[in-house]
Design a protein around this motif. Structure first.
Motif, short mmCIF file in Angstrom:
data_model
loop_
_atom_site.label_atom_id
_atom_site.label_comp_id
_atom_site.label_asym_id
_atom_site.label_seq_id
_atom_site.Cartn_x
_atom_site.Cartn_y
_atom_site.Cartn_z
N GLN A 181 35.36 54.78 26.62
CA GLN A 181 36.21 55.56 27.52
C GLN A 181 36.37 54.86 28.86
O GLN A 181 37.45 54.82 29.43
CB GLN A 181 35.62 56.96 27.72
CG GLN A 181 36.34 57.77 28.76
CD GLN A 181 36.95 59.01 28.21
OE1 GLN A 181 36.79 59.34 27.06
NE2 GLN A 181 37.68 59.72 29.05
N LYS A 182 35.28 54.26 29.36
CA LYS A 182 35.35 53.57 30.66
C LYS A 182 36.22 52.31 30.57
O LYS A 182 36.92 51.99 31.52
CB LYS A 182 33.95 53.23 31.15
CG LYS A 182 33.18 54.47 31.54
CD LYS A 182 31.94 54.13 32.32
CE LYS A 182 31.17 55.39 32.60
NZ LYS A 182 31.17 55.79 33.95
N LEU A 183 36.19 51.64 29.43
CA LEU A 183 37.05 50.47 29.25
C LEU A 183 38.51 50.89 29.27
O LEU A 183 39.33 50.30 29.98
CB LEU A 183 36.71 49.75 27.95
CG LEU A 183 37.56 48.53 27.62
CD1 LEU A 183 37.47 47.46 28.70
CD2 LEU A 183 37.15 47.95 26.26
N CYS A 184 38.83 51.92 28.54
CA CYS A 184 40.23 52.38 28.49
C CYS A 184 40.66 52.96 29.84
O CYS A 184 41.78 52.72 30.28
CB CYS A 184 40.41 53.39 27.37
SG CYS A 184 42.04 53.32 26.61
N ASP A 185 39.78 53.70 30.49
CA ASP A 185 40.10 54.23 31.82
C ASP A 185 40.39 53.10 32.80
O ASP A 185 41.30 53.20 33.62
CB ASP A 185 38.97 55.10 32.35
CG ASP A 185 38.88 56.46 31.66
OD1 ASP A 185 39.82 56.84 30.94
OD2 ASP A 185 37.83 57.14 31.83
N ALA A 186 39.60 52.03 32.73
CA ALA A 186 39.83 50.89 33.62
C ALA A 186 41.20 50.28 33.38
O ALA A 186 41.92 49.93 34.33
CB ALA A 186 38.73 49.84 33.43
N VAL A 208 29.77 36.75 33.18
CA VAL A 208 28.89 37.12 34.28
C VAL A 208 27.70 36.16 34.31
O VAL A 208 27.31 35.60 33.29
CB VAL A 208 28.40 38.58 34.15
CG1 VAL A 208 29.56 39.54 34.28
CG2 VAL A 208 27.65 38.81 32.85
N MET A 209 27.18 35.96 35.50
CA MET A 209 26.00 35.11 35.68
C MET A 209 24.94 35.90 36.44
O MET A 209 25.28 36.76 37.25
CB MET A 209 26.37 33.85 36.48
CG MET A 209 27.33 32.93 35.75
SD MET A 209 27.82 31.50 36.74
CE MET A 209 26.26 30.70 37.02
N ASP A 210 23.70 35.63 36.14
CA ASP A 210 22.58 36.25 36.84
C ASP A 210 22.53 37.77 36.67
O ASP A 210 21.96 38.48 37.50
CB ASP A 210 22.58 35.91 38.34
CG ASP A 210 22.49 34.42 38.58
OD1 ASP A 210 21.86 33.72 37.76
OD2 ASP A 210 23.07 33.94 39.57
N LEU A 215 45.71 41.78 33.16
CA LEU A 215 47.05 42.09 33.66
C LEU A 215 47.63 40.94 34.49
O LEU A 215 48.82 40.65 34.40
CB LEU A 215 47.03 43.38 34.47
CG LEU A 215 46.76 44.65 33.66
CD1 LEU A 215 46.69 45.86 34.56
CD2 LEU A 215 47.78 44.84 32.56
N LYS A 216 46.80 40.28 35.29
CA LYS A 216 47.28 39.13 36.06
C LYS A 216 47.73 37.99 35.16
O LYS A 216 48.65 37.26 35.49
CB LYS A 216 46.19 38.62 37.02
CG LYS A 216 46.01 39.50 38.22
CD LYS A 216 44.94 38.95 39.14
CE LYS A 216 44.72 39.89 40.30
NZ LYS A 216 43.62 39.45 41.16
N SER A 217 47.08 37.85 34.02
CA SER A 217 47.41 36.78 33.07
C SER A 217 48.58 37.14 32.17
O SER A 217 49.01 36.31 31.37
CB SER A 217 46.19 36.45 32.21
OG SER A 217 45.15 35.98 33.02
N PRO A 263 36.62 47.01 35.07
CA PRO A 263 37.81 46.93 35.94
C PRO A 263 38.21 45.50 36.29
O PRO A 263 39.41 45.18 36.27
CB PRO A 263 37.39 47.72 37.18
CG PRO A 263 36.39 48.70 36.68
CD PRO A 263 35.61 47.93 35.63
N LYS A 264 37.25 44.64 36.57
CA LYS A 264 37.60 43.24 36.89
C LYS A 264 38.17 42.52 35.67
O LYS A 264 39.09 41.72 35.79
CB LYS A 264 36.38 42.51 37.43
CG LYS A 264 36.00 42.96 38.81
CD LYS A 264 34.88 42.15 39.37
CE LYS A 264 34.57 42.67 40.77
NZ LYS A 264 33.74 41.79 41.53
#
Length: 122
Positions: free
Chosen positions: A22-27, A95-97, A113-115, A106-107
């Motif tokens: 749900q959080k993936l789709c909401d993002a 992601v690192m660390d 979308l930018k791509s 969200p990122k």
């Protein structure tokens, strides 16, 4: 220009076999809504089976991988004018660390979308 009384819709379909689907789709819905504020964006679990009216859009998020160190995927979309979906580029978010988690969704979708600027070129 279309009729101002007709609100165009974007139907969004997301994978369910991920942590916090749900959080993936909401993002994704939130990011699309920011890019296209005058369009109604809604979740559609039927995905590509949704019936589209002129200028409506069906968007499906396909993941290529999801690991502890990152996520990757691409967007596919179709309109009423084309039965074959258009396919955007595969985007990887690493992601690192830290460990990949829902807080990075969200990122990731912003990168998708930018791509995929042609998504809203209709």
């Amino acid at each position: 220009m279309g009729d101002r009384q007709t609100q165009h819709k974007i139907s969004v379909s997301c994978p369910q076999d991920v942590p916090a689907p749900q959080k993936l789709c909401d993002a994704l819905i939130d990011a699309i809504s920011k890019d296209s504020p005058s369009t109604k964006v809604r979740r559609d679990p039927t995905g590509s089976d949704v019936a589209l009216k002129p200028n409506d859009l069906a968007v499906t998020l396909h993941l290529t991988h999801l690991t502890e160190s990152g996520i990757g995927g691409r967007l596919e979309w179709r309109t009423s004018e084309s039965s074959e979906p258009s396919v955007g580029p595969t985007v990887d978010f690493d992601v690192m660390d830290t460990t990949m988690s829902e807080k990075f969704y969200p990122k990731f979708v912003q990168g998708l979308l930018k791509s995929t600027p042609e998504l809203f070129a209709r």
